[in-house]
Design a protein around this motif. Sequence first.
Motif, PDB file in Angstrom:
ATOM      1  N   LYS A  51      13.028   7.569   1.224  1.00 24.58           N
ATOM      2  CA  LYS A  51      11.619   7.186   1.299  1.00 24.58           C
ATOM      3  C   LYS A  51      10.955   7.368  -0.057  1.00 24.58           C
ATOM      4  O   LYS A  51      11.446   8.097  -0.912  1.00 24.58           O
ATOM      5  N   LEU A  52       9.820   6.712  -0.233  1.00 26.44           N
ATOM      6  CA  LEU A  52       9.065   6.868  -1.468  1.00 26.44           C
ATOM      7  C   LEU A  52       8.471   8.272  -1.539  1.00 26.44           C
ATOM      8  O   LEU A  52       8.018   8.821  -0.539  1.00 26.44           O
ATOM      9  N   VAL A  53       8.463   8.828  -2.746  1.00 24.14           N
ATOM     10  CA  VAL A  53       7.933  10.173  -2.950  1.00 24.14           C
ATOM     11  C   VAL A  53       6.427  10.088  -3.169  1.00 24.14           C
ATOM     12  O   VAL A  53       5.947   9.292  -3.973  1.00 24.14           O
ATOM     13  N   GLU A  58      -1.860   3.155   1.014  1.00 25.32           N
ATOM     14  CA  GLU A  58      -2.076   1.904   0.281  1.00 25.32           C
ATOM     15  C   GLU A  58      -0.766   1.409  -0.348  1.00 25.32           C
ATOM     16  O   GLU A  58      -0.454   0.216  -0.289  1.00 25.32           O
ATOM     17  N   ILE A  59      -0.001   2.319  -0.918  1.00 22.37           N
ATOM     18  CA  ILE A  59       1.278   1.940  -1.527  1.00 22.37           C
ATOM     19  C   ILE A  59       2.248   1.455  -0.459  1.00 22.37           C
ATOM     20  O   ILE A  59       2.973   0.475  -0.661  1.00 22.37           O
ATOM     21  N   LEU A  60       2.279   2.116   0.681  1.00 19.16           N
ATOM     22  CA  LEU A  60       3.168   1.696   1.767  1.00 19.16           C
ATOM     23  C   LEU A  60       2.788   0.317   2.290  1.00 19.16           C
ATOM     24  O   LEU A  60       3.663  -0.502   2.606  1.00 19.16           O
ATOM     25  N   ARG A  61       1.468   0.039   2.385  1.00 13.45           N
ATOM     26  CA  ARG A  61       1.025  -1.301   2.809  1.00 13.45           C
ATOM     27  C   ARG A  61       1.437  -2.347   1.784  1.00 13.45           C
ATOM     28  O   ARG A  61       1.887  -3.446   2.142  1.00 13.45           O
ATOM     29  N   SER A  65       3.870  -5.533   2.385  1.00 14.71           N
ATOM     30  CA  SER A  65       3.448  -6.916   2.128  1.00 14.71           C
ATOM     31  C   SER A  65       4.423  -7.616   1.186  1.00 14.71           C
ATOM     32  O   SER A  65       4.710  -8.804   1.358  1.00 14.71           O
ATOM     33  N   GLU A  66       4.966  -6.897   0.199  1.00  9.44           N
ATOM     34  CA  GLU A  66       5.955  -7.489  -0.700  1.00  9.44           C
ATOM     35  C   GLU A  66       7.250  -7.800   0.041  1.00  9.44           C
ATOM     36  O   GLU A  66       7.863  -8.843  -0.179  1.00  9.44           O
TER      37      GLU A  66
END
Length: 95
Positions: A51-53, A58-61, A65-66
């Motif tokens: 997972k992202l650290v 907002e970053i997860l959204r 979307s990407e």
Amino acid sequence: MLTQRVVASAQKVVKRNIGILAPAFQEAKDPIQQLFIDKIREYKSKSSGGKLVDATPEILREKQSELDRVAKQFALKGDATEFPKFQFKDPEVEK
């Protein structure tokens, strides 16, 4: 003769690997280097499960979307982050 070559090659590989890894086993003498090592260890402890650290909602959204955009652009079915599964079939041979 072949075993001598294998042993000589193995010795070179071991020496090379020890030479590369030696700085990792030493303690940092410079406070900047020690800070860098501490941050790497902290990041390693936080980054479990792929997972992202320290990801904000907002970053997860934005990530989602990407992934949706890439899936739509390349007509992907299923998870865009999953490695594709290949199936190779033997061709039919005429006798």
